[in-house]
Write a protein that holds these residues in place. Structure first.
Motif, PDB file in Angstrom:
ATOM      1  N   ASN A  10     -25.476   3.911 -14.474  1.00 16.75           N
ATOM      2  CA  ASN A  10     -26.741   3.990 -13.753  1.00 16.75           C
ATOM      3  C   ASN A  10     -27.610   5.024 -14.450  1.00 16.75           C
ATOM      4  OD1 ASN A  10     -26.106   2.167 -11.607  1.00 16.75           O
ATOM      5  ND2 ASN A  10     -24.753   3.743 -10.760  1.00 16.75           N
ATOM      6  N   GLY A  12     -31.379   6.811 -14.820  1.00 15.01           N
ATOM      7  CA  GLY A  12     -32.715   7.073 -14.279  1.00 15.01           C
ATOM      8  C   GLY A  12     -33.676   7.265 -15.437  1.00 15.01           C
ATOM      9  N   THR A  63     -40.736   3.283  -7.733  1.00 14.49           N
ATOM     10  CA  THR A  63     -39.484   3.119  -8.450  1.00 14.49           C
ATOM     11  C   THR A  63     -39.047   1.673  -8.360  1.00 14.49           C
ATOM     12  OG1 THR A  63     -38.709   5.346  -8.163  1.00 14.49           O
ATOM     13  CG2 THR A  63     -37.021   3.651  -8.269  1.00 14.49           C
ATOM     14  N   VAL A  65     -35.945  -1.287  -9.985  1.00 19.79           N
ATOM     15  CA  VAL A  65     -34.626  -1.341 -10.601  1.00 19.79           C
ATOM     16  C   VAL A  65     -34.452  -2.643 -11.366  1.00 19.79           C
ATOM     17  CG1 VAL A  65     -32.144  -1.262 -10.143  1.00 19.79           C
ATOM     18  CG2 VAL A  65     -33.702   0.024  -8.698  1.00 19.79           C
ATOM     19  N   VAL A  78     -33.180   2.538 -13.559  1.00 20.33           N
ATOM     20  CA  VAL A  78     -34.056   2.896 -12.446  1.00 20.33           C
ATOM     21  C   VAL A  78     -35.351   3.422 -13.062  1.00 20.33           C
ATOM     22  CG1 VAL A  78     -34.289   4.346 -10.398  1.00 20.33           C
ATOM     23  CG2 VAL A  78     -32.047   3.416 -11.020  1.00 20.33           C
ATOM     24  N   THR A  80     -38.873   4.875 -12.980  1.00 22.41           N
ATOM     25  CA  THR A  80     -39.625   5.669 -12.001  1.00 22.41           C
ATOM     26  C   THR A  80     -41.046   5.944 -12.503  1.00 22.41           C
ATOM     27  OG1 THR A  80     -39.060   7.823 -12.962  1.00 22.41           O
ATOM     28  CG2 THR A  80     -37.473   6.871 -11.416  1.00 22.41           C
ATOM     29  N   GLY A  93     -35.126   8.834  -7.280  1.00 27.37           N
ATOM     30  CA  GLY A  93     -34.403   7.931  -8.170  1.00 27.37           C
ATOM     31  C   GLY A  93     -33.229   8.633  -8.842  1.00 27.37           C
TER      32      GLY A  93
END
Ligand code: GTP
Ligand code: MG
Length: 694
Positions: A10, A12, A63, A65, A78, A80, A93
């Motif tokens: 994951n 950001g 934000t 995804v 993610v 942002t 996020g």
């Protein structure tokens, strides 16, 4: 089947506005084959900027995804916003990822929001990578950017790439690990030998990389110092571990719109960034015992998920974006919203590819998903198994910095307006609204000008109500500079029982930020004990309403030192009124003044216009507190009244030809200069009279 936590990454994607985050996400999706066409921000065709406001303004506002598969791993990106008004989304996020990709512009280097997101990543203890993007632009310079990163950000930065070619001739990079060049032509990459002209430079940076890797481990460092080198495998292992632990921060090169650098980033995520399994347990509160506790990324554990974004749409309804931290969340299950003590039905859960949902049966630990039509769940809430309630730390949002009054364009639209605002503030926790009974106005507050303008646009587009935005209201406050005392007496004799209250009050200034103090200095029962709370209430209510111009009164001490009463006619109400009347009079004798909010302002712009930026800030009653020339960009720090900064954006844009940026934060309150204060008081009076006539 949920995905194994060890196979998830994951990431950001954060950074200053307009540095190419959304474009880079698009390039990553394209490189991994998750999209078949490379969308462009300028054409409104990217995966993650799909909202009509985003497409119209060519900036990210929310934000969003997206995901792709890379070498057997499921990567969630993610994306942002980087614009200052929406930066709270970047912080939220980062709560749901294991690593941050911090994108900087190869022309501007470190900017205001870069430092902000860097701090967020530090607060959440996230490992990170820095991507120097837009290296194909005129006046871009990787090494100058590297320099600005080193000066302004804390951390052990280590380039993994050096660029091949520059500006329009930027073609790719030397991979300092493999010591090979990766050059792009017609969107395809090719691995070649390091260009002869760059051989020395590449060796120099390779040496720095090896040294940085060695420094992550004492034994390795000893060996490196002794032997002058490290084995390839050893070096790579130390490098990856150092990056995963956040002790080394790799710097990479990119040109998102040409797809340059995309596969190198995907490799980096898979090879060096931690998975949800690596991150391990997260802390929170066991609600049954109210004790601190942890949840492991175990598919068999009770479900715990954190909501990091809410989107609402009049057609689709509410969309709730969340991340699972433990357990396996199933479609058609019911969870508890433990933050608000309600139940929620998780009808269809899905992965998100921008605006497109892909239904899945289950979501395991580390997965990010979306569900529609939850009833009462808001951003920052925890959803958990009813049988095993556990709350993750909430996500906090900044206080609104700016107030606007809004007016319906069509009479009778008031209900529609409040309804729309209720929905919008549900989606965006940085939007607040309330009705001001004093001016009979509906006030909307947000983080900045653009933010509130967008709220108005959204009201129109999504909820079909048209409003006028009146000039922003500055949250002034009132206080006194001097001391005064006097009487407030309320006496009424009408027919049966009368009203009688009599108070003598003294007001004195307190230090800035001192708030309010009420002192009861009554001897011998001049005002009976049971009426004293009423006197205090009268004083407080009056301070809340304001005296000079209808703004709340602060930093003042009020002493009740004498009074009188009547056996029959005195009442709580009579003493409240007496105190309020007394305070209004005494306050005006104690040199009343207005206080205004002063902002900390940080402006970046091209050095050649730094003088103009400073001159302009001075003309806005600003005080320059620091100035830092940083090569071609200068950073100017100042304190300036909020009232003077409302229209800053267009001026800065015209002064810098769009190359400037600024951020603003509340600092403290200060006295409004007398000549302005008079004007404000007059305006408020006129407004009030107008409201009363209606
Ligand atoms: N020349 C060039 N332009 C780029 C590159 N990457 C992005 N851009 C352009 O820069 C502008 C901003 O790109 P975005 O991807 O929207 O940037 P962002 O960081 O997502 O912006 P916000 O989300 O609004 O903060 C767009 O016009 C892009 O086409 C690049 O590598 N080279
Ligand atoms: Mg964007």
């Amino acid at each position: 089947m949920a995905i194994e936590p060890a196979k998830i990454r994951n990431i950001g994607v954060v950074g200053h506005g307009g540095v190419g985050k959304t474009s880079l996400v698009e390039a990553l999706l394209f490189a991994a084959g998750a999209v078949t066409r490379l969308g462009r921000v300028d054409d409104g065709t990217t995966t993650t900027d799909f909202d009509p406001d985003e497409i119209k303004r060519k900036i990210s506002i929310n934000t969003s995804v997206a995901y792709c598969d890379w070498k057997g791993h499921h990567i969630n990106l993610v994306d942002t916003p980087g614009y200052g008004d929406f930066i709270a989304d970047a912080r939220a996020g980062l709560r749901v990822v294991e690593a941050a990709m911090i994108v900087v512009d190869g022309v501007a280097g470190v900017q205001v929001q870069t430092e902000k997101v860097w701090k967020f990543a530090t607060d959440y203890n996230l490992p990170r990578a820095v991507v120097v993007n837009r290296l194909d632009r005129e006046r871009s310079d990787f090494f100058r950017t590297l320099d600005s990163l080193g000066r302004r950000l804390k951390g052990r930065l280590v380039p993994l790439h050096i660029p091949v070619g520059e500006e329009a001739g930027f073609q790719g990079f030397v991979d300092l690990v493999k010591m090979k060049a990766v050059v792009y032509a017609d969107g395809k990459s090719k691995e070649t030998d390091v260009p002869a002209a760059q051989a020395d430079q590449a060796r120099e940076y390779r040496e720095k990389l090896v040294e940085a890797a060695a420094e992550t481990d004492d034994d390795l460092l000893a060996k490196y110092l002794e032997e002058g080198s490290l084995g390839e495998a050893e070096m790579l292992k130390a490098l990856r571990a150092g990056i995963a632990a956040g002790r080394l921060i790799p710097v990479l090169t990119a040109a998102a719109t040409r797809s340059i650098g995309a596969t190198a980033l995907l490799d980096l995520f898979v090879e060096s960034m931690p998975s949800p399994a690596d991150r391990g347990e997260v802390s929170g509160t066991e609600l049954k015992t109210k004790q601190a506790g942890v949840r492991a990324p175990d598919p068999k554990a009770p479900v715990t998920a954190l909501v990091f974004k809410t989107l609402s749409d009049p057609h689709v309804g509410k969309l709730t974006l969340f991340r699972v931290f433990s357990g396996t969340l199933r479609s058609e299950s019911t969870l508890a919203n433990v933050t608000r003590s309600g139940k929620e039905r998780m009808s269809h859960v899905s992965w998100l590819q921008g605006k497109t949902q892909k239904n899945v049966e289950t979501l395991g630990p580390g997965e990010i998903g979306v569900v529609a039509k939850l009833k009462d769940t808001l951003t920052g809430d925890t959803l958990a198994d009813e049988a095993s309630p556990f709350e993750l730390p909430r996500i906090t949002f900044p206080e609104p910095a700016i107030n606007f009054a809004i007016q319906p364009k069509t009479r009778g639209d008031e209900d529609k307006i409040s309804n729309a605002l209720a929905r919008i503030s549900e989606e965006d926790p940085t939007v607040h609204y309330h009705f001001d009974p004093e001016t009979k106005q509906l006030l909307v507050s947000g983080v900045g000008n653009l933010h509130v303008e967008m709220v108005v646009e959204r009201m129109k587009r999504k909820y079909n109500v048209d409003v006028n935005l009146l000039p922003p209201r500055i949250p002034y406050k009132e206080t006194v500079k001097g001391r005064a005392e006097g009487q407030g007496k309320y006496k009424k004799q009408t027919g049966g029982r009368g009203q009688y209250g009599d108070t003598w009050l003294r007001v004195e200034p307190m230090v800035r930020g001192g708030g309010f103090e009420f002192v009861d200095d009554i001897f011998g029962g001049a005002v009976p004990r049971n009426f004293i709370p009423s006197v205090e209430k009268g004083v407080r209510d009056c301070m809340k309403r304001g005296i000079l111009a209808g703004y709340p009164v602060v930093d003042m001490k009020v002493t009740l030192y004498d009074g009188s009463y009547h056996d029959v006619d005195s009442s709580d109400m009579a003493f409240q009124i007496a105190a309020s009347m007394g305070l209004q009079k005494v306050f005006m004798d104690a040199q009343p003044i207005l206080l205004e909010p002063i902002m900390n302002v940080e402006v970046t712009g091209p050095s050649d216009v730094a003088g103009d930026i400073i001159g302009d800030l001075n003309s806005r009653r600003g005080r320059i507190v620091g100035m830092e020339p940083a090569g071609e960009t200068a950073v100017v720090r100042a304190q300036a009244p909020m009232a003077e900064m409302l229209s800053y954006e267009p001026s800065l844009r015209s002064m810098t030809g769009g190359r400037g940026g600024y951020s603003m934060e509340f600092s403290h309150y200060e006295e409004v200069p007398a000549f302005l204060s008079e004007k404000i008081v007059k305006e408020v009076k006129a407004e009030k009279e107008k409201a009363e006539k209606h």
